[in-house]
Motif scaffolding. Sequence first.
Motif, short mmCIF file in Angstrom:
data_model
loop_
_atom_site.label_atom_id
_atom_site.label_comp_id
_atom_site.label_asym_id
_atom_site.label_seq_id
_atom_site.Cartn_x
_atom_site.Cartn_y
_atom_site.Cartn_z
N VAL A 106 0.83 -1.20 0.00
CA VAL A 106 0.00 0.00 0.00
C VAL A 106 0.87 1.25 0.00
O VAL A 106 0.59 2.23 -0.71
CB VAL A 106 -0.95 0.00 1.21
N ILE A 107 1.94 1.23 0.78
CA ILE A 107 2.84 2.39 0.86
C ILE A 107 3.44 2.70 -0.50
O ILE A 107 3.56 3.87 -0.90
CB ILE A 107 3.96 2.13 1.89
N GLU A 108 3.81 1.66 -1.25
CA GLU A 108 4.41 1.88 -2.57
C GLU A 108 3.43 2.53 -3.53
O GLU A 108 3.81 3.34 -4.38
CB GLU A 108 4.91 0.55 -3.14
N LEU A 109 2.14 2.18 -3.42
CA LEU A 109 1.14 2.82 -4.28
C LEU A 109 1.08 4.32 -4.02
O LEU A 109 0.89 5.12 -4.94
CB LEU A 109 -0.23 2.19 -4.03
N VAL A 110 1.24 4.70 -2.75
CA VAL A 110 1.22 6.13 -2.41
C VAL A 110 2.51 6.80 -2.86
O VAL A 110 2.48 7.89 -3.43
CB VAL A 110 1.01 6.31 -0.89
N ARG A 111 3.63 6.14 -2.64
CA ARG A 111 4.91 6.73 -3.04
C ARG A 111 5.02 6.88 -4.55
O ARG A 111 5.62 7.84 -5.04
CB ARG A 111 6.06 5.86 -2.52
N ASP A 112 4.44 5.95 -5.28
CA ASP A 112 4.46 6.03 -6.74
C ASP A 112 3.38 6.96 -7.28
O ASP A 112 3.21 7.07 -8.50
CB ASP A 112 4.26 4.63 -7.36
N GLU A 113 2.63 7.59 -6.37
CA GLU A 113 1.58 8.55 -6.70
C GLU A 113 0.45 7.93 -7.52
O GLU A 113 -0.23 8.61 -8.28
CB GLU A 113 2.15 9.77 -7.43
N GLN A 114 0.27 6.61 -7.34
CA GLN A 114 -0.90 5.98 -7.94
C GLN A 114 -2.14 6.19 -7.07
O GLN A 114 -3.26 6.14 -7.56
CB GLN A 114 -0.65 4.48 -8.11
N LEU A 115 -1.90 6.43 -5.77
CA LEU A 115 -2.96 6.74 -4.83
C LEU A 115 -2.51 7.86 -3.92
O LEU A 115 -1.32 7.96 -3.60
CB LEU A 115 -3.31 5.52 -3.95
N THR A 116 -3.44 8.70 -3.49
CA THR A 116 -3.15 9.62 -2.40
C THR A 116 -3.29 8.85 -1.08
O THR A 116 -3.88 7.76 -1.04
CB THR A 116 -4.11 10.81 -2.39
N GLU A 117 -2.77 9.43 -0.02
CA GLU A 117 -2.92 8.77 1.27
C GLU A 117 -4.39 8.63 1.66
O GLU A 117 -4.82 7.59 2.16
CB GLU A 117 -2.18 9.56 2.36
N GLU A 118 -5.17 9.66 1.37
CA GLU A 118 -6.59 9.61 1.70
C GLU A 118 -7.29 8.50 0.94
O GLU A 118 -8.12 7.77 1.50
CB GLU A 118 -7.24 10.96 1.37
N ALA A 119 -6.96 8.35 -0.35
CA ALA A 119 -7.58 7.28 -1.14
C ALA A 119 -7.14 5.91 -0.64
O ALA A 119 -7.95 4.97 -0.59
CB ALA A 119 -7.21 7.44 -2.62
N ALA A 120 -5.87 5.78 -0.27
CA ALA A 120 -5.38 4.50 0.24
C ALA A 120 -6.11 4.09 1.51
O ALA A 120 -6.50 2.93 1.68
CB ALA A 120 -3.87 4.58 0.49
N ILE A 121 -6.32 5.05 2.41
CA ILE A 121 -7.03 4.76 3.65
C ILE A 121 -8.47 4.36 3.35
O ILE A 121 -9.00 3.41 3.94
CB ILE A 121 -6.97 5.97 4.60
N SER A 122 -9.11 5.07 2.43
CA SER A 122 -10.49 4.75 2.08
C SER A 122 -10.60 3.35 1.48
O SER A 122 -11.51 2.58 1.80
CB SER A 122 -11.03 5.79 1.09
N ILE A 123 -9.67 3.00 0.60
CA ILE A 123 -9.68 1.68 -0.03
C ILE A 123 -9.44 0.59 1.01
O ILE A 123 -10.10 -0.46 1.01
CB ILE A 123 -8.65 1.63 -1.17
N MET A 124 -8.48 0.82 1.91
CA MET A 124 -8.22 -0.17 2.95
C MET A 124 -9.43 -0.33 3.88
O MET A 124 -9.74 -1.43 4.34
CB MET A 124 -6.99 0.23 3.76
N ARG A 125 -10.12 0.77 4.13
CA ARG A 125 -11.33 0.67 4.96
C ARG A 125 -12.40 -0.15 4.24
O ARG A 125 -13.11 -0.95 4.86
CB ARG A 125 -11.84 2.07 5.30
N SER A 126 -12.54 0.05 2.93
CA SER A 126 -13.52 -0.73 2.18
C SER A 126 -13.18 -2.21 2.23
O SER A 126 -14.07 -3.05 2.42
CB SER A 126 -13.58 -0.24 0.72
#
Length: 382
Positions: A106-126
């Motif tokens: 998940v961290i790599e998706l944020v670092r690669d700018e494929q996801l914002t942190e907010e989107a990553a948290i929302s997806i993980m919550r889903s």
Amino acid sequence: MTDAGHGESGPASHPEPMTLSLPAVKPSRPDYSMADTGTEIDREDVRRLEAQLIGGPRTLKRREASAEAGVSLLSARKLWRAMGFPNLDDDAVFFTEQDREALSTVIELVRDEQLTEEAAISIMRSIGQMTDRMVVWQVEALVEEMVSTRGITDAEARRNLVAALPALIEPLEKTLVYAWKRQLNAAIQRLALRAEAGLASHDGSASDDAPLPLARAVGFADLVSYTSLSRQMNEKTLAQMVQRFEHKCAEIISVGGGRLVKTIGDEVLFNAETPEAGAEISLALAKAFTEDELLPSARVSLVWGRVLSRLGDIYGPTVNLASRLTSLAEPGTVLTDASTAAALKDNPRFVLIPHQPRNVRGFGEIHPVTLARGTGSGLVLD
């Protein structure tokens, strides 16, 4: 990843019920009987099952897991909390290498700018919320199957399930990934075809300029007298009624090309891409429960309008109005509003019967309309 602080899924497929053959359970120790005070579970079975599920022994504390993933503890905690993990102190050895790898992914998706942190948290919550509900559902289904086919008690079935699960994990995991890909594909197809779905022709506005982005047919189906009936039933009978209700709703909504958004006890919320699709589903639901010998009839509502889709749910005045109309509908009928009726009035498949204006909380005076079957046979369930 910094330390700063969903769309709709596709219609599910509902095949004919099938008999699930559970693997035989062989006790791993001579005494595998029920204790007088409840269920006696073989702790060695539990340890082996945990190792299979979480990828090995728990060797990492939370600071170690976050450090090895290259992220601050604060950011890691946000993701773990979104997943539904419990609060941990610094000394708790809770995480495995599999947990660290998942966090790193998940961290790599944020670092690669494929996801914002907010989107990553929302997806993980889903993922956390949906899989939590799914696991509870699956466990209950397996327990019920054991009780039914083996003639054992509920407590015995829950004990035996621990020994039976290792043989089921891999096929269930494959099925989960398969279903997710099919649902994602269905969502992509709808995104690609939404301009072709006739949405603009029904409400006359471009979706990009509308306050709420999605035009949908939104409906509720609510069982009549559910509360009083449930008080007269034992646990098994009530469970069978709820399951029959949910299965029938899911089947009809799926065949009609809609989406079952959620069930709330005796009520189902669904949506569809067009007024016509929503109308066909609504009429089929009302008809199915009127003709069902084991279930009470249902009040059904339908409203065409715009909604906001978030966290797998839908929101907005359209949803609220549909909910209000459900309580006004007569058992076995579908009630809609004047705006939705106007979108359906030229279609011979539907008959629209207007009623006297009613005052509805939050909406003032509305003009309810009963939706009935016109020409054609409606949805056909094979």
